[in-house]
Design an enzyme around this catalytic site. Structure first.
Site, short mmCIF file in Angstrom:
data_model
loop_
_atom_site.label_atom_id
_atom_site.label_comp_id
_atom_site.label_asym_id
_atom_site.label_seq_id
_atom_site.Cartn_x
_atom_site.Cartn_y
_atom_site.Cartn_z
N ASP A 1 0.87 -1.18 0.00
CA ASP A 1 0.00 0.00 0.00
C ASP A 1 0.91 1.23 0.00
O ASP A 1 1.85 1.31 0.80
CB ASP A 1 -0.88 -0.02 1.25
CG ASP A 1 -1.99 1.02 1.22
OD1 ASP A 1 -1.69 2.20 0.94
OD2 ASP A 1 -3.14 0.66 1.49
N ILE A 2 0.68 2.17 -0.90
CA ILE A 2 1.55 3.35 -0.96
C ILE A 2 1.26 4.35 0.16
O ILE A 2 2.03 5.28 0.37
CB ILE A 2 1.51 4.06 -2.34
CG1 ILE A 2 0.11 4.52 -2.68
CG2 ILE A 2 2.09 3.15 -3.41
CD1 ILE A 2 0.06 5.45 -3.88
N HIS B 1 -10.36 -6.03 -2.65
CA HIS B 1 -9.02 -6.10 -2.09
C HIS B 1 -9.04 -6.36 -0.60
O HIS B 1 -10.02 -6.09 0.08
CB HIS B 1 -8.19 -4.85 -2.40
CG HIS B 1 -8.76 -3.56 -1.91
ND1 HIS B 1 -9.81 -2.92 -2.51
CD2 HIS B 1 -8.38 -2.78 -0.89
CE1 HIS B 1 -10.07 -1.79 -1.87
NE2 HIS B 1 -9.22 -1.68 -0.88
N HIS C 1 -6.63 -5.88 2.91
CA HIS C 1 -5.50 -5.21 3.55
C HIS C 1 -4.87 -6.19 4.53
O HIS C 1 -5.58 -6.82 5.32
CB HIS C 1 -5.96 -3.98 4.35
CG HIS C 1 -6.51 -2.87 3.55
ND1 HIS C 1 -5.75 -1.79 3.18
CD2 HIS C 1 -7.75 -2.65 3.06
CE1 HIS C 1 -6.51 -0.94 2.49
NE2 HIS C 1 -7.73 -1.45 2.40
#
Length: 132
Positions: free
Chosen positions: A28-29, A92, A94
């Site tokens: 994750d950016i 998605h 996390h």
């Protein structure tokens, strides 16, 4: 087409941690912790629970392997998992290494890590994933 689909196609760069023919894992950016990874299906599906039961099972099996790799790289109590899907309309998951539940607080200020550190983290997770 979502930003995640563009990442899968290589149109947008990412810090790849793992992949197979169906799923892709990348950093994750805007991470909540060092080692925060997103796992996505390569097939564009908006809502996590719109995946077929079979796909969902395979995705969670892949996600479990990614979580094990994260735990090897970032010694932690557990690897937290969250499914929200409001920020990008592409299913998605996390994953984030946890020492406490507060480590997975998505409302807190996100980390800004240098590109070199992100590259090293991704390489370390990819290496751990490959050793499984």
């Amino acid at each position: 087409m979502t930003i995640f689909s563009k990442i899968v196609r290589g149109e947008i760069p990412s810090y790849r941690c793992a992949e197979n023919e169906e799923f892709y894992a990348f950093l994750d950016i805007n991470p909540v912790t060092r080692g925060h990874v997103l796992v996505i299906p390569k097939r564009e599906v908006d809502y996590f629970f719109d995946l077929s039961d079979e796909e969902l099972g395979r995705m969670m099996s892949f996600t479990k392997r990614v979580a094990a790799a994260i735990k090897q790289v970032f010694p932690c109590k557990k690897v937290g998992v969250a499914v929200m899907g409001l920020d990008v309309n592409h299913a998605h998951v996390h994953l984030a290494p946890l020492q406490s539940e507060m480590d997975m607080d998505f409302g807190k200020k996100k980390l800004q890590l240098p590109a070199e550190e992100m590259q090293q983290i991704a390489a370390d997770i990819a290496s751990a994933f490959g050793r499984q």
